[in-house]
Design a protein around this motif. Sequence first.
Motif, PDB file in Angstrom:
ATOM      1  N   GLY A 173     -39.740  -0.235  16.065  1.00  0.00           N
ATOM      2  CA  GLY A 173     -39.811   0.627  15.301  1.00  0.00           C
ATOM      3  C   GLY A 173     -40.093   1.676  16.192  1.00  0.00           C
ATOM      4  O   GLY A 173     -39.371   2.495  15.860  1.00  0.00           O
ATOM      5  N   MET A 174     -41.399   1.787  16.883  1.00  0.00           N
ATOM      6  CA  MET A 174     -41.503   3.488  17.335  1.00  0.00           C
ATOM      7  C   MET A 174     -41.156   3.608  18.060  1.00  0.00           C
ATOM      8  O   MET A 174     -40.588   4.272  18.853  1.00  0.00           O
ATOM      9  CB  MET A 174     -43.696   2.427  17.343  1.00  0.00           C
ATOM     10  N   VAL A 175     -40.622   2.183  19.533  1.00  0.00           N
ATOM     11  CA  VAL A 175     -40.195   2.974  20.529  1.00  0.00           C
ATOM     12  C   VAL A 175     -38.834   3.307  20.091  1.00  0.00           C
ATOM     13  O   VAL A 175     -38.222   4.254  21.257  1.00  0.00           O
ATOM     14  CB  VAL A 175     -40.150   1.582  21.359  1.00  0.00           C
ATOM     15  N   LEU A 176     -38.314   2.759  19.444  1.00  0.00           N
ATOM     16  CA  LEU A 176     -36.769   3.239  19.082  1.00  0.00           C
ATOM     17  C   LEU A 176     -37.077   5.003  18.425  1.00  0.00           C
ATOM     18  O   LEU A 176     -36.059   5.691  18.918  1.00  0.00           O
ATOM     19  CB  LEU A 176     -35.594   2.469  18.243  1.00  0.00           C
ATOM     20  N   TYR A 177     -37.905   5.086  17.424  1.00  0.00           N
ATOM     21  CA  TYR A 177     -37.657   6.176  17.853  1.00  0.00           C
ATOM     22  C   TYR A 177     -38.555   7.813  18.185  1.00  0.00           C
ATOM     23  O   TYR A 177     -37.705   8.248  17.895  1.00  0.00           O
ATOM     24  CB  TYR A 177     -39.314   6.468  15.998  1.00  0.00           C
ATOM     25  N   LEU A 178     -38.920   7.175  19.176  1.00  0.00           N
ATOM     26  CA  LEU A 178     -39.285   7.668  20.057  1.00  0.00           C
ATOM     27  C   LEU A 178     -37.974   8.184  20.668  1.00  0.00           C
ATOM     28  O   LEU A 178     -38.315   9.163  22.108  1.00  0.00           O
ATOM     29  CB  LEU A 178     -40.938   7.295  20.783  1.00  0.00           C
ATOM     30  N   ALA A 179     -37.099   7.156  21.488  1.00  0.00           N
ATOM     31  CA  ALA A 179     -36.232   7.299  22.098  1.00  0.00           C
ATOM     32  C   ALA A 179     -35.158   8.467  21.259  1.00  0.00           C
ATOM     33  O   ALA A 179     -34.924   9.394  22.510  1.00  0.00           O
ATOM     34  CB  ALA A 179     -35.386   6.129  22.629  1.00  0.00           C
ATOM     35  N   LEU A 180     -35.234   8.346  20.448  1.00  0.00           N
ATOM     36  CA  LEU A 180     -34.305   9.203  19.505  1.00  0.00           C
ATOM     37  C   LEU A 180     -34.894  10.392  19.766  1.00  0.00           C
ATOM     38  O   LEU A 180     -34.363  11.304  19.623  1.00  0.00           O
ATOM     39  CB  LEU A 180     -34.020   8.620  18.407  1.00  0.00           C
ATOM     40  N   LEU A 181     -36.228  10.892  19.272  1.00  0.00           N
ATOM     41  CA  LEU A 181     -36.723  11.477  19.483  1.00  0.00           C
ATOM     42  C   LEU A 181     -36.691  11.853  20.957  1.00  0.00           C
ATOM     43  O   LEU A 181     -36.137  13.848  20.772  1.00  0.00           O
ATOM     44  CB  LEU A 181     -38.198  11.857  18.801  1.00  0.00           C
ATOM     45  N   SER A 182     -36.086  11.844  21.823  1.00  0.00           N
ATOM     46  CA  SER A 182     -37.049  12.304  23.274  1.00  0.00           C
ATOM     47  C   SER A 182     -35.401  12.887  23.592  1.00  0.00           C
ATOM     48  O   SER A 182     -34.989  13.856  24.236  1.00  0.00           O
ATOM     49  CB  SER A 182     -36.637  11.100  24.585  1.00  0.00           C
ATOM     50  N   LEU A 183     -34.220  12.001  22.889  1.00  0.00           N
ATOM     51  CA  LEU A 183     -33.186  11.938  23.313  1.00  0.00           C
ATOM     52  C   LEU A 183     -31.577  12.650  22.945  1.00  0.00           C
ATOM     53  O   LEU A 183     -30.597  13.484  22.887  1.00  0.00           O
ATOM     54  CB  LEU A 183     -32.097  10.125  23.388  1.00  0.00           C
ATOM     55  N   HIS A 184     -32.848  13.466  21.569  1.00  0.00           N
ATOM     56  CA  HIS A 184     -32.170  14.024  20.486  1.00  0.00           C
ATOM     57  C   HIS A 184     -31.679  15.497  21.071  1.00  0.00           C
ATOM     58  O   HIS A 184     -30.427  16.185  20.541  1.00  0.00           O
ATOM     59  CB  HIS A 184     -33.406  14.768  19.295  1.00  0.00           C
ATOM     60  N   PRO A 185     -32.287  16.368  21.952  1.00  0.00           N
ATOM     61  CA  PRO A 185     -31.431  17.198  22.194  1.00  0.00           C
ATOM     62  C   PRO A 185     -30.373  17.156  23.433  1.00  0.00           C
ATOM     63  O   PRO A 185     -28.886  17.716  23.190  1.00  0.00           O
ATOM     64  CB  PRO A 185     -32.566  17.826  23.440  1.00  0.00           C
ATOM     65  N   LEU A 186     -30.887  16.001  24.084  1.00  0.00           N
ATOM     66  CA  LEU A 186     -29.173  15.556  24.661  1.00  0.00           C
ATOM     67  C   LEU A 186     -27.821  14.931  24.440  1.00  0.00           C
ATOM     68  O   LEU A 186     -26.465  15.747  24.323  1.00  0.00           O
ATOM     69  CB  LEU A 186     -29.599  14.610  25.662  1.00  0.00           C
ATOM     70  N   LEU A 187     -28.579  14.508  22.938  1.00  0.00           N
ATOM     71  CA  LEU A 187     -27.786  14.165  22.057  1.00  0.00           C
ATOM     72  C   LEU A 187     -26.668  15.478  20.918  1.00  0.00           C
ATOM     73  O   LEU A 187     -25.421  15.200  20.670  1.00  0.00           O
ATOM     74  CB  LEU A 187     -27.574  12.805  21.073  1.00  0.00           C
ATOM     75  N   PHE A 188     -27.339  16.090  20.547  1.00  0.00           N
ATOM     76  CA  PHE A 188     -27.361  16.962  19.526  1.00  0.00           C
ATOM     77  C   PHE A 188     -27.268  18.674  20.134  1.00  0.00           C
ATOM     78  O   PHE A 188     -27.221  19.185  19.052  1.00  0.00           O
ATOM     79  CB  PHE A 188     -27.845  16.754  18.024  1.00  0.00           C
ATOM     80  N   GLY A 189     -27.441  18.510  21.315  1.00  0.00           N
ATOM     81  CA  GLY A 189     -27.914  20.486  21.531  1.00  0.00           C
ATOM     82  C   GLY A 189     -29.093  20.902  21.097  1.00  0.00           C
ATOM     83  O   GLY A 189     -29.349  22.298  20.873  1.00  0.00           O
ATOM     84  N   VAL A 190     -29.930  20.404  20.262  1.00  0.00           N
ATOM     85  CA  VAL A 190     -31.193  20.898  19.253  1.00  0.00           C
ATOM     86  C   VAL A 190     -32.142  20.559  19.180  1.00  0.00           C
ATOM     87  O   VAL A 190     -32.132  18.796  19.507  1.00  0.00           O
ATOM     88  CB  VAL A 190     -31.314  20.553  17.583  1.00  0.00           C
ATOM     89  N   ASN A 191     -33.537  20.647  20.133  1.00  0.00           N
ATOM     90  CA  ASN A 191     -34.957  20.023  20.345  1.00  0.00           C
ATOM     91  C   ASN A 191     -35.417  19.900  18.880  1.00  0.00           C
ATOM     92  O   ASN A 191     -35.531  21.405  17.682  1.00  0.00           O
ATOM     93  CB  ASN A 191     -35.155  20.491  20.926  1.00  0.00           C
ATOM     94  N   PRO A 192     -35.498  18.697  17.867  1.00  0.00           N
ATOM     95  CA  PRO A 192     -36.060  18.535  16.739  1.00  0.00           C
ATOM     96  C   PRO A 192     -37.851  19.384  16.698  1.00  0.00           C
ATOM     97  O   PRO A 192     -38.289  19.374  15.276  1.00  0.00           O
ATOM     98  CB  PRO A 192     -36.069  17.105  15.740  1.00  0.00           C
ATOM     99  N   LEU A 193     -38.070  19.001  17.502  1.00  0.00           N
ATOM    100  CA  LEU A 193     -39.882  19.939  17.457  1.00  0.00           C
ATOM    101  C   LEU A 193     -40.578  20.890  18.268  1.00  0.00           C
ATOM    102  O   LEU A 193     -41.595  21.230  17.401  1.00  0.00           O
ATOM    103  CB  LEU A 193     -40.301  18.513  18.702  1.00  0.00           C
ATOM    104  N   THR A 194     -38.975  22.351  17.707  1.00  0.00           N
ATOM    105  CA  THR A 194     -39.554  23.501  17.992  1.00  0.00           C
ATOM    106  C   THR A 194     -38.973  24.164  17.107  1.00  0.00           C
ATOM    107  O   THR A 194     -38.146  23.395  16.246  1.00  0.00           O
ATOM    108  CB  THR A 194     -38.642  23.617  19.500  1.00  0.00           C
TER     109      THR A 194
END
Length: 55
Positions: free
Chosen positions: A34-55
Amino acid sequence: MGESWNRLDHARRQAPALPPPVSWTGTALRLTLGMVLYLALLSLHPLLFGVNPLT
């Protein structure tokens, strides 16, 4: 509601809120995956959706 309801309600109140896991190894594996999947989706979020959720 009757005696049947009272027995079921009493059994429900006596049951633990969270039963113990069947396997601690399986629980640890699920948490890790679950943690690995969460981190993978978090890191791929800018590529998939164009918005970085951490900024």
